[in-house]
Design a protein around this motif. Structure first.
Motif, mmCIF file in Angstrom:
data_model
loop_
_atom_site.group_PDB
_atom_site.id
_atom_site.type_symbol
_atom_site.label_atom_id
_atom_site.label_comp_id
_atom_site.label_asym_id
_atom_site.label_seq_id
_atom_site.Cartn_x
_atom_site.Cartn_y
_atom_site.Cartn_z
ATOM 1 N N MET A 198 0.835 -1.207 0.000
ATOM 2 C CA MET A 198 0.000 0.000 0.000
ATOM 3 C C MET A 198 0.872 1.260 0.000
ATOM 4 N N LEU A 199 1.843 1.309 0.920
ATOM 5 C CA LEU A 199 2.671 2.512 1.007
ATOM 6 C C LEU A 199 3.686 2.596 -0.127
ATOM 7 N N GLY A 200 4.056 1.458 -0.671
ATOM 8 C CA GLY A 200 5.044 1.444 -1.745
ATOM 9 C C GLY A 200 4.462 1.723 -3.122
ATOM 10 N N TYR A 201 3.230 1.244 -3.359
ATOM 11 C CA TYR A 201 2.683 1.309 -4.722
ATOM 12 C C TYR A 201 1.414 2.131 -4.847
ATOM 13 N N ARG A 202 0.887 2.574 -3.715
ATOM 14 C CA ARG A 202 -0.371 3.297 -3.798
ATOM 15 C C ARG A 202 -0.267 4.694 -3.218
ATOM 16 N N ALA A 203 0.515 4.802 -2.127
ATOM 17 C CA ALA A 203 0.633 6.104 -1.466
ATOM 18 C C ALA A 203 1.984 6.753 -1.749
ATOM 19 N N ALA A 204 2.898 6.007 -2.362
ATOM 20 C CA ALA A 204 4.237 6.518 -2.687
ATOM 21 C C ALA A 204 4.982 7.046 -1.458
ATOM 22 N N ALA A 205 4.684 6.469 -0.290
ATOM 23 C CA ALA A 205 5.349 6.924 0.934
ATOM 24 C C ALA A 205 6.538 6.043 1.298
ATOM 25 N N HIS A 206 6.554 4.831 0.774
ATOM 26 C CA HIS A 206 7.674 3.905 0.965
ATOM 27 C C HIS A 206 8.241 3.576 -0.417
ATOM 28 N N PRO A 207 9.440 2.976 -0.470
ATOM 29 C CA PRO A 207 9.949 2.576 -1.781
ATOM 30 C C PRO A 207 9.049 1.501 -2.405
ATOM 31 N N PRO A 208 8.890 1.470 -3.713
ATOM 32 C CA PRO A 208 9.592 2.286 -4.705
ATOM 33 C C PRO A 208 8.923 3.625 -5.013
ATOM 34 N N GLY A 209 8.019 4.090 -4.177
ATOM 35 C CA GLY A 209 7.452 5.431 -4.349
ATOM 36 C C GLY A 209 6.501 5.561 -5.532
ATOM 37 N N VAL A 210 5.679 4.536 -5.712
ATOM 38 C CA VAL A 210 4.741 4.528 -6.842
ATOM 39 C C VAL A 210 3.331 4.859 -6.348
ATOM 40 N N LYS A 211 2.548 5.529 -7.206
ATOM 41 C CA LYS A 211 1.149 5.814 -6.886
ATOM 42 C C LYS A 211 0.304 5.320 -8.049
ATOM 43 N N ASP A 212 -0.074 4.066 -8.016
ATOM 44 C CA ASP A 212 -0.788 3.492 -9.152
ATOM 45 C C ASP A 212 -1.566 2.266 -8.667
ATOM 46 N N GLU A 213 -2.892 2.383 -8.655
ATOM 47 C CA GLU A 213 -3.719 1.333 -8.064
ATOM 48 C C GLU A 213 -3.543 -0.015 -8.754
ATOM 49 N N LYS A 214 -3.484 0.010 -10.047
ATOM 50 C CA LYS A 214 -3.376 -1.252 -10.777
ATOM 51 C C LYS A 214 -2.039 -1.951 -10.479
ATOM 52 N N ARG A 215 -0.983 -1.161 -10.492
ATOM 53 C CA ARG A 215 0.335 -1.741 -10.188
ATOM 54 C C ARG A 215 0.389 -2.236 -8.749
ATOM 55 N N PHE A 216 -0.298 -1.522 -7.888
ATOM 56 C CA PHE A 216 -0.374 -1.946 -6.480
ATOM 57 C C PHE A 216 -0.988 -3.348 -6.369
ATOM 58 N N TYR A 217 -2.115 -3.554 -7.015
ATOM 59 C CA TYR A 217 -2.767 -4.865 -6.888
ATOM 60 C C TYR A 217 -1.950 -5.974 -7.551
ATOM 61 N N GLN A 218 -1.241 -5.624 -8.623
ATOM 62 C CA GLN A 218 -0.438 -6.643 -9.294
ATOM 63 C C GLN A 218 0.782 -7.019 -8.453
ATOM 64 N N ALA A 219 1.501 -6.010 -7.955
ATOM 65 C CA ALA A 219 2.661 -6.281 -7.096
ATOM 66 C C ALA A 219 2.220 -7.081 -5.874
ATOM 67 N N ASN A 220 1.084 -6.716 -5.335
ATOM 68 C CA ASN A 220 0.579 -7.415 -4.165
ATOM 69 C C ASN A 220 0.261 -8.880 -4.473
ATOM 70 N N HIS A 221 -0.280 -9.113 -5.664
ATOM 71 C CA HIS A 221 -0.573 -10.499 -6.058
ATOM 72 C C HIS A 221 0.721 -11.326 -6.093
ATOM 73 N N HIS A 222 1.770 -10.753 -6.618
ATOM 74 C CA HIS A 222 3.054 -11.470 -6.649
ATOM 75 C C HIS A 222 3.562 -11.730 -5.233
ATOM 76 N N ALA A 223 3.357 -10.776 -4.366
ATOM 77 C CA ALA A 223 3.778 -10.967 -2.970
ATOM 78 C C ALA A 223 2.989 -12.122 -2.348
ATOM 79 N N SER A 224 1.701 -12.216 -2.651
ATOM 80 C CA SER A 224 0.884 -13.326 -2.126
ATOM 81 C C SER A 224 1.397 -14.656 -2.647
ATOM 82 N N LEU A 225 1.750 -14.682 -3.931
ATOM 83 C CA LEU A 225 2.272 -15.921 -4.521
ATOM 84 C C LEU A 225 3.619 -16.286 -3.892
ATOM 85 N N ALA A 226 4.467 -15.287 -3.704
ATOM 86 C CA ALA A 226 5.780 -15.528 -3.096
ATOM 87 C C ALA A 226 5.608 -16.058 -1.673
#
Ligand code: BGP
Length: 474
Positions: free
Chosen positions: A172-200
């Motif tokens: 959330m903070l890394g891909y949606r709020a851009a408050a943590h690395p990698p500093g991204v603000k993009d809902e779609k990328r957030f859900y995709q990165a999160n899906h990979h984290a769930s798989l990992a």
């Protein structure tokens, strides 16, 4: 009367590598995403870094000694991936293995159960640069190989393992709020990165079964139970969708390998659901944890949030100036609001011990998994008085009320394995520097002025010692 806590209850305390270790470029350690992020001007409070942190890397013996004296039963710490594989994969760095091996030995000698977190947010920067870190499916393999190395090295000496720390927060903070690395603000990328984290996460739990068959593993989830502000059905709906999107989105996947349906539908309408590939469902289903790790700090209260003119991303209070945070939400769905029944900390976090009981009951009812409370504590300004005295009665009050909530939840029938106070020593608060303190042990570390990194036991340290000694009776 309250049920007594189970025998062998893990009275613990916690930390994370980046927040305590320091030695950021020593003994072959590689650069992490946090090593890089904190160097971008304006990202952290007064530009504070974890380069030195509280120097636990060099002082771990002294720290374990303090734990032993406290009578601690468990210590939760994380491994810095970049100490083991400086570039995220490839050749193992023996110095990195040596450090954690020594730490584990020290803990064992002192009769303290180590709880090892595989990932507490410090991603090897090399993997970020090479393929975008969590945004690539390659991370699944690399995180699994790194974890297997640790299972092989430490599986015989460490029984309790935490896979991902607060996946909901770092994505959330890394891909949606851009408050943590990698500093991204993009809902779609957030859900995709999160899906990979769930798989990992699932992949690592699967590998754990082969390598550490007698161990216990689970993720640590930052659960903030949702309350509706009023009995207005619109607020009730707002709180329900918040619970689905902010919590079940992760916990359902951990427990059952499935995303919650209502939330999925809502995100489908927004066109932000992640791409699911063949085999993902099976992988998720095979990665069931032994326990749910719960990081509990506060509850959240919601009301409806209009589509037009509603509030969006949060503004966080990173200064300790009460009232400087702003309500947050998703337009057309929900927004957070103050709860007039609850006191707030100087960082605007609700103080709500009943919320811990509620969180525990909800996890029990929905998932029927035992819970390891892997974090709970109070971040406040602490003042060192003349003669090295820190009277943190506010922290004692906070922890006491939350321990009572645990006893109530046990009476309710929740199975709880242990309780880790965040944190053992003072440490770096990611965005809030060293002034927001959580420790039972004070560390003389500051952004400015003199700091010799010496350790001082706070009043809460002595109080907790007695709690442990009496198994929660005080
Ligand atoms: C959790 C993290 C911890 C810790 C804690 C307190 O989300 O897992 O690493 O930092 O929160 O948060 P903060 O330091 O922002 O007050």
């Amino acid at each position: 009367t309250l049920a007594p806590l189970p025998k062998g209850f893990l009275w613990g305390a916690a930390s994370a590598a980046y927040q305590v270790e320091g030695a950021w470029n020593e003994d072959g350690k590689g650069v992490s995403n946090w090593d890089k992020f904190v160097r971008i001007p304006g990202k952290t409070f007064k530009g504070t870094t974890g380069d030195i942190a509280v120097d636990h890397y060099h002082r771990y013996r002294e720290d374990v000694q303090l734990m032993a004296e406290l009578g601690l039963k468990a210590y939760r710490f994380s491994v810095a991936w970049t100490r083991i594989f400086p570039d995220g994969r490839g050749k193992v760095n023996p110095k990195g293995i040596e450090f954690y091996s020594n730490l584990i030995d020290e803990l064992r000698k002192a009769g303290i159960e180590p709880i090892l977190t595989l990932y507490h947010w410090d991603l090897p920067q090399a993997l970020q640069d090479e393929y975008g870190g969590w945004e690539s499916r390659q991370i699944i393999e690399d995180f699994t190989n790194y974890s297997i190395e640790l299972f092989k090295q430490f599986g015989s000496r460490v029984k309790y393992w935490v896979s991902l720390n607060e996946q909901n927060i770092f994505t959330m903070l890394g891909y949606r709020a851009a408050a943590h690395p990698p500093g991204v603000k993009d809902e779609k990328r957030f859900y995709q990165a999160n899906h990979h984290a769930s798989l990992a996460n699932a992949s690592v739990i699967g590998a754990f079964r082969t390598h550490v068959p007698d161990g216990k593993i689970g993720p640590s989830f930052a659960y903030s139970p949702a309350y509706p502000l009023t009995a207005n059905p619109e607020d009730i709906l707002a709180a329900e969708i918040a619970e689905e999107l902010n919590s079940h989105w992760w916990m359902d996947v951990y427990a059952w390998g499935k995303y919650p349906k209502v939330a999925w539908k809502a995100l489908e309408r927004k066109r932000v659901v992640p791409i699911i590939e063949e085999g993902d469902a099976q992988l998720l289903e095979a990665g069931r944890p032994d326990f749910m790790g719960l990081n509990y700090y506060q509850s959240s209260t919601y009301e409806k949030n209009p589509l037009e003119g509603g509030v969006g991303q949060a503004e966080m209070n990173t200064t300790g100036k009460k009232g400087s945070s702003k309500d947050a939400g998703i337009q057309g769905m929900f927004k957070t609001v103050a709860n007039s029944y609850l006191e707030r900390t100087n960082w605007d976090w609700n103080i709500d011990p009943d919320g811990l009981r509620i969180a525990l009951r909800r996890i029990e009812s929905r998932y029927k998994l035992p819970v390891l409370i892997s974090e709970n504590g109070l971040g406040e300004f602490d003042e060192e008085k003349e003669g090295g005295i820190i009277e943190d009665d506010y922290r004692i009050d906070y922890i006491r009320s939350h321990v009572k909530a645990i006893q109530e939840a046990v009476t309710d029938g929740v199975k709880i394995l242990g309780y880790c106070i965040w944190s053992f020593t003072d440490l770096l608060s990611w965005l809030n520097g060293f002034q927001k303190r959580y420790g039972l042990v004070y560390v003389n570390q500051h952004e400015e002025g003199e700091h010799d990194l010496s350790r001082i036991k706070k009043k809460s340290y002595y109080w907790y010692k007695n709690v442990i000694h009496t198994n929660g009776e005080e």
